[in-house]
Scaffold this motif. Structure first.
Motif, PDB file in Angstrom:
ATOM      1  N   ARG A  95      97.149  81.854   5.648  1.00  0.00           N
ATOM      2  CA  ARG A  95      97.086  82.660   6.864  1.00  0.00           C
ATOM      3  C   ARG A  95      95.689  82.721   7.459  1.00  0.00           C
ATOM      4  O   ARG A  95      95.510  83.263   8.558  1.00  0.00           O
ATOM      5  N   ASP A  96      94.689  82.202   6.741  1.00  0.00           N
ATOM      6  CA  ASP A  96      93.317  82.339   7.213  1.00  0.00           C
ATOM      7  C   ASP A  96      92.493  81.133   6.792  1.00  0.00           C
ATOM      8  O   ASP A  96      92.878  80.368   5.894  1.00  0.00           O
ATOM      9  N   GLN A 139      98.431  72.198   8.143  1.00  0.00           N
ATOM     10  CA  GLN A 139      97.815  73.344   8.811  1.00  0.00           C
ATOM     11  C   GLN A 139      96.310  73.128   8.991  1.00  0.00           C
ATOM     12  O   GLN A 139      95.752  73.358  10.068  1.00  0.00           O
ATOM     13  N   LEU A 191      96.232  81.687  12.955  1.00  0.00           N
ATOM     14  CA  LEU A 191      95.474  82.033  11.760  1.00  0.00           C
ATOM     15  C   LEU A 191      94.368  83.014  12.124  1.00  0.00           C
ATOM     16  O   LEU A 191      94.151  83.341  13.284  1.00  0.00           O
TER      17      LEU A 191
END
Length: 540
Positions: free
Chosen positions: A407-408, A506, A432
């Motif tokens: 997510r980051d 990603q 993100l």
């Protein structure tokens, strides 16, 4: 100083929002491409890609072929290649000697037990005898009120230097001043002709001296400049040595203070003051030298804007790993750094597949010799294949930790330049967030290839995945720590042992967006006003 930095960050955020030219189309990264690249680069055939090895050469050829197939232009010195000349130094069937000489006695220290040294890449034979002067941490940081050489005469003498740095220095600033390179240069600038480093109790807690001593017979690598001198050499300074705490105490017997008293000052947060020691030391080393070459691989995607195409955004990722050990065990280096190279290759493909040329040119550099001490990137930054002043940013990919969908992201160095705001904006576009450095005590900003660009004044960031997993049942921090403890620089860092290709997709796409924003913005990245590294290294 801090208020200036905050103001600069706010101004930059506004400029990023106003001047970035976002692409409406974000191409999709191919997990098949990334997996193919990782599987080959971390295969047994390449035997760990040690700098200068046949396996590394095959890896370099592979990367050059991928660049060519994409349609990127060669940007090395010989096609896609920039051959880096190295000098390997090894002990010449003898061990170094270190003797402490007092007015009435001599003490010979035992190599590998009481002291360690590295073969010299400067001279095959070196002999030095000189008086000793204790110089505390050996740091000159006048802006922070530190000058360990004040009122000390070290001309023609050996500087005796504590490892580490005082707690009063901010972590990244302290890491810069505490680096071996900086301490050597500071000693030489004050006239010292040699140096001895003292292992401290604090350092012993982090990594026992005996662990370092296990590597006492390792070779030394350095790149060679165009005058035939090692690139990391400090002119006028003889090879040094490091003493363990017990042996180091003997240098202080009969001096105005004991070493134990110095260590107590350190524990109490005081900066130990220097003084002359009542001894001389004699250090002799014999090494043999071997010339080796190993290439950086460089390609360019030319920019389309007539006014900006002669500015370059540099992607860097190290291609080497640590090779194969004497017992035949291969260290594959999948996360470190086949994955970083694969992400860089796929990012280049995304730019080509987007159908929208970047306004600035993109330079893709697969560097050699990172595991030997960030050497290939240092050589490239010293002898760039485009004008140094035309390089406006560096984005570095090193062991991106592709362990789980995340997510980051983390951008080491984000707080130093406007690249941080660009990374934050690009992360947001990817769904993100940009998280702060989760381990500032490790001072990662000064420990990977991007720092060689920083040292030449180029705003830089080093990207990895963050520690927040998409799956709430996955503890990202625990997974990253487990990798570092169980697989980092070990045979277990293999292609089939934990690389998550959803995460790879990603990570590639957010890298694309970051580079797209840097390449297409009206203004180039800048250091924040009052930033230590910008003030120290920034180009006029």
């Amino acid at each position: 100083m801090r208020s200036n930095i905050l103001f600069s960050a706010l101004l930059t955020a506004l400029l990023v929002a106003c001047t970035t030219v976002p692409s409406s189309f974000v191409p999709s990264a191919s997990t098949d491409h990334i997996r193919r690249d990782v599987d080959y680069l971390a295969s047994a055939e390449l035997a760990g890609r040690d700098t200068g090895s046949e396996g590394y050469r095959k890896a370099a050829q592979y990367v050059a072929q991928q660049f060519e197939r994409m349609g990127l232009a060669p940007a090395g010195e010989q096609g896609f290649f920039q051959e880096v000349p190295f000098r390997r130094a090894s002990w010449d069937n003898t061990e170094p000697s270190l003797v402490l000489k007092g007015s009435n006695s001599e003490t010979t220290f035992t190599f590998g037990e009481e002291f360690i040294a590295a073969p010299s890449a400067v001279n095959e034979r070196s002999s030095l005898e000189a008086d000793l002067v204790f110089v505390g941490y050996g740091i000159e940081a006048l802006d922070y009120g530190l000058n360990d050489y004040a009122n000390l005469d070290v001309k023609g003498k050996i500087a005796v230097i504590l490892s580490g740095r005082p707690d009063s220095l901010p972590s990244e600033v302290g890491a810069h001043y505490a680096s071996s390179r900086n301490k050597r240069e500071t000693a030489a600038r004050n006239g010292a002709v040699g140096y001895i480093t003292l292992y401290t109790p604090e350092r012993e807690k982090r990594r026992p001296f005996a662990r370092y001593a296990e590597h006492r017979h390792d070779d030394t690598f350095d790149w060679v400049n165009r005058k035939g001198k090692p690139g990391s050499a400090t002119p006028g300074l003889h090879p040094g040595a490091m003493l363990n705490s017990d042996a180091a105490g003997k240098l202080f017997v009969g001096a105005q203070r004991s070493l134990q008293g110095v260590f107590e000052d350190m524990e109490n947060g005081k900066n130990p003051k220097g003084f002359a020691l009542p001894y001389r030391a004699e250090l002799n080393t014999n090494s043999k030298h071997e010339a080796i070459t190993s290439p950086n691989v460089v390609a360019v995607l030319p920019g389309s804007d007539p006014l900006l195409k002669d500015e370059y955004v540099v992607f860097s990722a190290h291609l080497d790993h640590i090779g194969k050990k004497d017992d035949g065990q291969i260290y594959y280096g999948a996360q470190d750094n086949a994955a970083g190279i694969a992400v860089m290759l796929e990012t280049a493909r995304l730019f080509i597949e987007s159908g929208q040329s970047p306004r600035r040119s993109l330079l893709f550099v697969a560097v050699t010799g990172e595991e030997k001490g960030l050497l290939g990137s240092d050589y490239f930054a010293e002898y760039p294949t485009v004008p140094l002043q035309s390089i406006v940013a560096n984005i570095n990919l090193d062991m991106p930790m592709l362990l789980y969908p995340f997510r980051d992201i983390i951008a080491f160095g984000a707080e130093h330049s406007s690249l941080g705001q660009i990374a934050k904006h690009a992360a947001s576009r990817s769904g993100l967030k940009l998280s702060p450095d989760p381990m500032p005590e490790e001072v990662i900003f000064v420990r990977s290839d991007h720092y060689n660009f920083v040292r030449r004044g180029v705003p830089s960031i080093y990207l990895i995945t963050g520690r927040e997993a998409q799956d709430p049942d996955i503890d990202g921090t625990a997974m990253q720590v487990a990798f570092l403890q169980e697989s980092y620089h070990k045979p277990g860092d293999a292609p089939d042992a934990g690389i998550n290709y959803v995460a790879a997709k990603q990570f590639t796409e957010v890298n694309y967006l970051i580079a797209r924003e840097v390449a297409d913005a009206e203004g180039k990245p800048s250091w924040y006003g009052g930033d230590f590294f910008g003030d120290l290294f920034g180009q006029d």
